[in-house]
Design a protein around this motif. Structure first.
Motif, PDB file in Angstrom:
ATOM      1  N   GLU A 297       0.821  -1.206   0.000  1.00  0.00           N
ATOM      2  CA  GLU A 297       0.000   0.000   0.000  1.00  0.00           C
ATOM      3  C   GLU A 297       0.860   1.264   0.000  1.00  0.00           C
ATOM      4  O   GLU A 297       0.544   2.235  -0.684  1.00  0.00           O
ATOM      5  CB  GLU A 297      -0.962   0.014   1.200  1.00  0.00           C
ATOM      6  N   THR A 298       1.959   1.237   0.749  1.00  0.00           N
ATOM      7  CA  THR A 298       2.868   2.382   0.778  1.00  0.00           C
ATOM      8  C   THR A 298       3.544   2.559  -0.574  1.00  0.00           C
ATOM      9  O   THR A 298       3.645   3.683  -1.081  1.00  0.00           O
ATOM     10  CB  THR A 298       3.919   2.221   1.894  1.00  0.00           C
ATOM     11  N   ALA A 299       3.992   1.458  -1.159  1.00  0.00           N
ATOM     12  CA  ALA A 299       4.610   1.514  -2.488  1.00  0.00           C
ATOM     13  C   ALA A 299       3.616   2.057  -3.517  1.00  0.00           C
ATOM     14  O   ALA A 299       3.980   2.849  -4.395  1.00  0.00           O
ATOM     15  CB  ALA A 299       5.110   0.136  -2.899  1.00  0.00           C
ATOM     16  N   PHE A 300       2.358   1.678  -3.387  1.00  0.00           N
ATOM     17  CA  PHE A 300       1.323   2.164  -4.290  1.00  0.00           C
ATOM     18  C   PHE A 300       1.104   3.667  -4.101  1.00  0.00           C
ATOM     19  O   PHE A 300       0.956   4.408  -5.080  1.00  0.00           O
ATOM     20  CB  PHE A 300       0.020   1.393  -4.059  1.00  0.00           C
ATOM     21  N   ALA A 301       1.105   4.133  -2.867  1.00  0.00           N
ATOM     22  CA  ALA A 301       0.937   5.563  -2.593  1.00  0.00           C
ATOM     23  C   ALA A 301       2.084   6.356  -3.215  1.00  0.00           C
ATOM     24  O   ALA A 301       1.862   7.421  -3.807  1.00  0.00           O
ATOM     25  CB  ALA A 301       0.848   5.816  -1.092  1.00  0.00           C
ATOM     26  N   VAL A 302       3.296   5.848  -3.118  1.00  0.00           N
ATOM     27  CA  VAL A 302       4.453   6.508  -3.728  1.00  0.00           C
ATOM     28  C   VAL A 302       4.290   6.543  -5.248  1.00  0.00           C
ATOM     29  O   VAL A 302       4.533   7.575  -5.884  1.00  0.00           O
ATOM     30  CB  VAL A 302       5.767   5.798  -3.333  1.00  0.00           C
ATOM     31  N   PHE A 303       3.856   5.434  -5.823  1.00  0.00           N
ATOM     32  CA  PHE A 303       3.584   5.368  -7.267  1.00  0.00           C
ATOM     33  C   PHE A 303       2.567   6.440  -7.658  1.00  0.00           C
ATOM     34  O   PHE A 303       2.751   7.151  -8.653  1.00  0.00           O
ATOM     35  CB  PHE A 303       3.056   3.962  -7.607  1.00  0.00           C
ATOM     36  N   CYS A 304       1.524   6.584  -6.873  1.00  0.00           N
ATOM     37  CA  CYS A 304       0.478   7.570  -7.161  1.00  0.00           C
ATOM     38  C   CYS A 304       1.009   8.996  -7.055  1.00  0.00           C
ATOM     39  O   CYS A 304       0.683   9.846  -7.900  1.00  0.00           O
ATOM     40  CB  CYS A 304      -0.715   7.374  -6.236  1.00  0.00           C
ATOM     41  N   ILE A 305       1.811   9.277  -6.035  1.00  0.00           N
ATOM     42  CA  ILE A 305       2.409  10.598  -5.888  1.00  0.00           C
ATOM     43  C   ILE A 305       3.263  10.929  -7.110  1.00  0.00           C
ATOM     44  O   ILE A 305       3.148  12.010  -7.694  1.00  0.00           O
ATOM     45  CB  ILE A 305       3.274  10.700  -4.611  1.00  0.00           C
ATOM     46  N   GLU A 306       4.130  10.002  -7.478  1.00  0.00           N
ATOM     47  CA  GLU A 306       5.036  10.236  -8.601  1.00  0.00           C
ATOM     48  C   GLU A 306       4.279  10.487  -9.906  1.00  0.00           C
ATOM     49  O   GLU A 306       4.646  11.367 -10.679  1.00  0.00           O
ATOM     50  CB  GLU A 306       6.001   9.058  -8.764  1.00  0.00           C
ATOM     51  N   ASN A 307       3.238   9.719 -10.144  1.00  0.00           N
ATOM     52  CA  ASN A 307       2.479   9.882 -11.382  1.00  0.00           C
ATOM     53  C   ASN A 307       1.598  11.117 -11.354  1.00  0.00           C
ATOM     54  O   ASN A 307       1.470  11.816 -12.364  1.00  0.00           O
ATOM     55  CB  ASN A 307       1.648   8.629 -11.668  1.00  0.00           C
ATOM     56  N   TYR A 308       0.999  11.413 -10.201  1.00  0.00           N
ATOM     57  CA  TYR A 308       0.110  12.563 -10.121  1.00  0.00           C
ATOM     58  C   TYR A 308       0.891  13.872 -10.222  1.00  0.00           C
ATOM     59  O   TYR A 308       0.415  14.830 -10.820  1.00  0.00           O
ATOM     60  CB  TYR A 308      -0.724  12.528  -8.839  1.00  0.00           C
ATOM     61  N   LYS A 309       2.082  13.902  -9.678  1.00  0.00           N
ATOM     62  CA  LYS A 309       2.876  15.130  -9.758  1.00  0.00           C
ATOM     63  C   LYS A 309       3.229  15.447 -11.205  1.00  0.00           C
ATOM     64  O   LYS A 309       3.214  16.607 -11.610  1.00  0.00           O
ATOM     65  CB  LYS A 309       4.111  15.076  -8.871  1.00  0.00           C
ATOM     66  N   VAL A 310       3.506  14.445 -12.002  1.00  0.00           N
ATOM     67  CA  VAL A 310       3.777  14.655 -13.425  1.00  0.00           C
ATOM     68  C   VAL A 310       2.491  15.073 -14.136  1.00  0.00           C
ATOM     69  O   VAL A 310       2.495  16.000 -14.948  1.00  0.00           O
ATOM     70  CB  VAL A 310       4.379  13.378 -14.068  1.00  0.00           C
ATOM     71  N   HIS A 311       1.395  14.410 -13.808  1.00  0.00           N
ATOM     72  CA  HIS A 311       0.087  14.692 -14.408  1.00  0.00           C
ATOM     73  C   HIS A 311      -0.307  16.157 -14.226  1.00  0.00           C
ATOM     74  O   HIS A 311      -0.868  16.778 -15.132  1.00  0.00           O
ATOM     75  CB  HIS A 311      -0.948  13.754 -13.771  1.00  0.00           C
ATOM     76  N   LYS A 312      -0.001  16.732 -13.062  1.00  0.00           N
ATOM     77  CA  LYS A 312      -0.399  18.107 -12.740  1.00  0.00           C
ATOM     78  C   LYS A 312       0.770  19.088 -12.729  1.00  0.00           C
ATOM     79  O   LYS A 312       0.592  20.242 -12.362  1.00  0.00           O
ATOM     80  CB  LYS A 312      -1.100  18.153 -11.375  1.00  0.00           C
ATOM     81  N   SER A 313       1.948  18.628 -13.114  1.00  0.00           N
ATOM     82  CA  SER A 313       3.160  19.471 -13.109  1.00  0.00           C
ATOM     83  C   SER A 313       3.409  20.084 -11.732  1.00  0.00           C
ATOM     84  O   SER A 313       3.647  21.288 -11.590  1.00  0.00           O
ATOM     85  CB  SER A 313       3.061  20.570 -14.171  1.00  0.00           C
ATOM     86  N   LEU A 314       3.357  19.254 -10.711  1.00  0.00           N
ATOM     87  CA  LEU A 314       3.604  19.674  -9.332  1.00  0.00           C
ATOM     88  C   LEU A 314       4.926  19.103  -8.854  1.00  0.00           C
ATOM     89  O   LEU A 314       5.478  18.191  -9.462  1.00  0.00           O
ATOM     90  CB  LEU A 314       2.484  19.165  -8.415  1.00  0.00           C
ATOM     91  N   THR A 315       5.396  19.600  -7.730  1.00  0.00           N
ATOM     92  CA  THR A 315       6.554  18.992  -7.089  1.00  0.00           C
ATOM     93  C   THR A 315       6.049  17.831  -6.213  1.00  0.00           C
ATOM     94  O   THR A 315       4.851  17.747  -5.908  1.00  0.00           O
ATOM     95  CB  THR A 315       7.297  20.002  -6.194  1.00  0.00           C
ATOM     96  N   GLY A 316       6.970  17.001  -5.799  1.00  0.00           N
ATOM     97  CA  GLY A 316       6.596  15.922  -4.894  1.00  0.00           C
ATOM     98  C   GLY A 316       6.042  16.450  -3.587  1.00  0.00           C
ATOM     99  O   GLY A 316       5.076  15.922  -3.039  1.00  0.00           O
ATOM    100  N   LYS A 317       6.649  17.517  -3.082  1.00  0.00           N
ATOM    101  CA  LYS A 317       6.211  18.125  -1.819  1.00  0.00           C
ATOM    102  C   LYS A 317       4.799  18.692  -1.946  1.00  0.00           C
ATOM    103  O   LYS A 317       3.971  18.518  -1.045  1.00  0.00           O
ATOM    104  CB  LYS A 317       7.197  19.218  -1.411  1.00  0.00           C
ATOM    105  N   GLN A 318       4.502  19.358  -3.058  1.00  0.00           N
ATOM    106  CA  GLN A 318       3.156  19.897  -3.280  1.00  0.00           C
ATOM    107  C   GLN A 318       2.129  18.769  -3.363  1.00  0.00           C
ATOM    108  O   GLN A 318       1.033  18.874  -2.807  1.00  0.00           O
ATOM    109  CB  GLN A 318       3.108  20.707  -4.579  1.00  0.00           C
ATOM    110  N   THR A 319       2.497  17.707  -4.052  1.00  0.00           N
ATOM    111  CA  THR A 319       1.578  16.584  -4.222  1.00  0.00           C
ATOM    112  C   THR A 319       1.309  15.892  -2.898  1.00  0.00           C
ATOM    113  O   THR A 319       0.161  15.592  -2.559  1.00  0.00           O
ATOM    114  CB  THR A 319       2.139  15.578  -5.248  1.00  0.00           C
ATOM    115  N   GLU A 320       2.351  15.684  -2.122  1.00  0.00           N
ATOM    116  CA  GLU A 320       2.202  15.046  -0.806  1.00  0.00           C
ATOM    117  C   GLU A 320       1.309  15.901   0.089  1.00  0.00           C
ATOM    118  O   GLU A 320       0.425  15.382   0.780  1.00  0.00           O
ATOM    119  CB  GLU A 320       3.594  14.846  -0.190  1.00  0.00           C
ATOM    120  N   ALA A 321       1.507  17.201   0.080  1.00  0.00           N
ATOM    121  CA  ALA A 321       0.686  18.096   0.904  1.00  0.00           C
ATOM    122  C   ALA A 321      -0.770  18.073   0.445  1.00  0.00           C
ATOM    123  O   ALA A 321      -1.696  18.051   1.272  1.00  0.00           O
ATOM    124  CB  ALA A 321       1.237  19.520   0.846  1.00  0.00           C
TER     125      ALA A 321
END
Length: 72
Positions: A4-28
């Motif tokens: 589940e944690t690995a999946f959350a990281v996968f989602c963060i990485e993909n969503y940040k690219v999808h929305k042109s965000l930083t990892g920190k912005q996406t996590e927040a």
């Protein structure tokens, strides 16, 4: 690291690219609007789909919560 944690990281990485965000912005963003809880709750279904489906699903989830997505 749990699946589940690995999946959350996968989602963060993909969503940040999808929305042109930083990892920190996406996590927040995910923390503020409960996306991590959503991903954990629906892990069994979501992890079997592609990243585009997941990104769109997160968009719908955030829209339903009137989320403010940072603009780069």
């Amino acid at each position: 690291m749990s699946q589940e944690t690995a999946f959350a990281v996968f989602c963060i990485e993909n969503y940040k690219v999808h929305k042109s965000l930083t990892g920190k912005q996406t996590e927040a963003l995910f923390r503020r609007y409960g996306v991590f809880d959503y991903l954990r709750e629906f892990y069994d279904v979501l992890h079997t789909t592609g990243y585009q489906y997941i990104n769109n699903d997160i968009d719908i989830y955030l829209k339903s919560r009137n989320a403010v997505i940072p603009v780069q």
